[in-house]
Design an enzyme around this catalytic site. Structure first.
Site: not given
Length: 301
Positions: A33, A37, A40, A77, A108, A168, A240
């Site tokens: 990616c 972040c 991550c 998801c 999702c 979400c 959640r």
């Protein structure tokens, strides 16, 4: 104790307090990616050694979705590690959504930032939910991510909601933020045009070779406070209990359910991180007298 009592009262007024919704999360494109972040393992920028993979084939995803359904998940998801999907990816993503819908599960996806035409294509394919976490407070955000802004995230959420897809959106705690950052994160979510339908609260899982590998763990009671405040601020949202459950005791999870958490991820992995697995969850649910929400049931009163 007053906070827990208030949160549980609000929860009981809006939901069956003994039902928990179960979702399954699959990484349909892992690693490489372009975002930075700091938490991550899938970022190509932050030192992680996780190798990148291509977007999965549709039939492979549907085979995993069928297993998830057989394991009791009512929502599936699908997450891709990238800044945003390319147009060449859209037909495959649409086919995934359509296929999972045909299995009788809610759908999702979390795909990063989207263009308007991409949002409408996913909506037309039958996408029920779009996940796009704001991660933390606006004040602390630049300490975690520099490749996209806090405003970018809010804009994406608003455009997804305006297109008729359920939102979400939640965040991650235990990243070195202050208590006020956790409060501000929840206040931001509660101040959206509509409350998110699902609010995932993740406990940071420190991952080796990432900038947050050595961050001091958040006190568990502070995590419970966060769950309780989320329930009070967003009384009709599913809250959640997400990443980090592998390090939580049964007692801590029980406190979170009492405080208003009523959704979990099932299975032994969350994208690239570990998760307790169906067997442990079944044992815990049996101890607490909790039953899973059926597909199509939101548990609301």
């Amino acid at each position: 104790m007053d906070l827990l009592f208030k949160a549980h009262t609000v929860h009981r007024e809006n939901f069956d307090p003994n039902q928990v919704q179960r979702s399954k999360l699959l990484s349909i494109k892992t690693g490489g990616c372009a975002e930075d972040c700091a938490y991550c393992s899938q970022s190509a920028r932050n030192g992680s050694t996780l190798s990148a993979s291509k977007l999965m084939e549709v039939q492979a995803v549907l085979a995993e979705a069928q297993k998830a359904k057989e394991g009791g998940a009512s929502r599936y998801c699908m997450g891709a590690a990238w800044r945003s999907p390319k147009d060449r990816d859209m037909a495959v993503l649409e086919a995934m959504v359509q296929g999972v819908k045909e299995l009788g599960m809610e759908t999702c996806m979390t795909l990063g930032m989207l263009e308007d035409d991409q949002i409408h294509r996913l909506k037309d394919a039958g996408l029920d939910y779009y996940n796009h976490n704001i991660d933390t407070s606006e004040r602390y955000y630049s300490e975690i991510i520099t490749t996209r802004t806090f405003a970018d995230r809010i804009e994406t959420l608003n455009r997804v909601r305006d297109a008729g897809i359920k939102v979400c959106a939640g965040g991650i705690v235990g990243m070195g933020e202050k208590q006020m950052d956790r409060i501000d994160m929840l206040l931001t979510l509660a101040s959206l045009k509509e409350h998110p339908d699902s609010v995932p609260i993740n406990m940071l899982i420190p991952i080796e070779n990432t900038p947050m590998a050595e961050v001091e763990k958040l006190d568990p009671i502070e995590f419970v406070r966060t769950i309780a405040l989320a329930r009070i601020l967003m009384p009709k949202s599913h809250v959640r209990l997400s990443a980090g459950r592998t390090d939580m005791t049964d007692e801590l999870q029980a406190m979170c359910f009492f405080a208003g958490a009523n959704s979990i991820f099932v299975g032994d992995t969350l994208l690239t991180a570990n998760n307790p697995g169906e067997d442990k969850d079944a044992i815990l649910f049996n101890k607490l007298g909790i039953t899973p929400m059926a597909a199509g049931c939101d548990g609301k009163k």
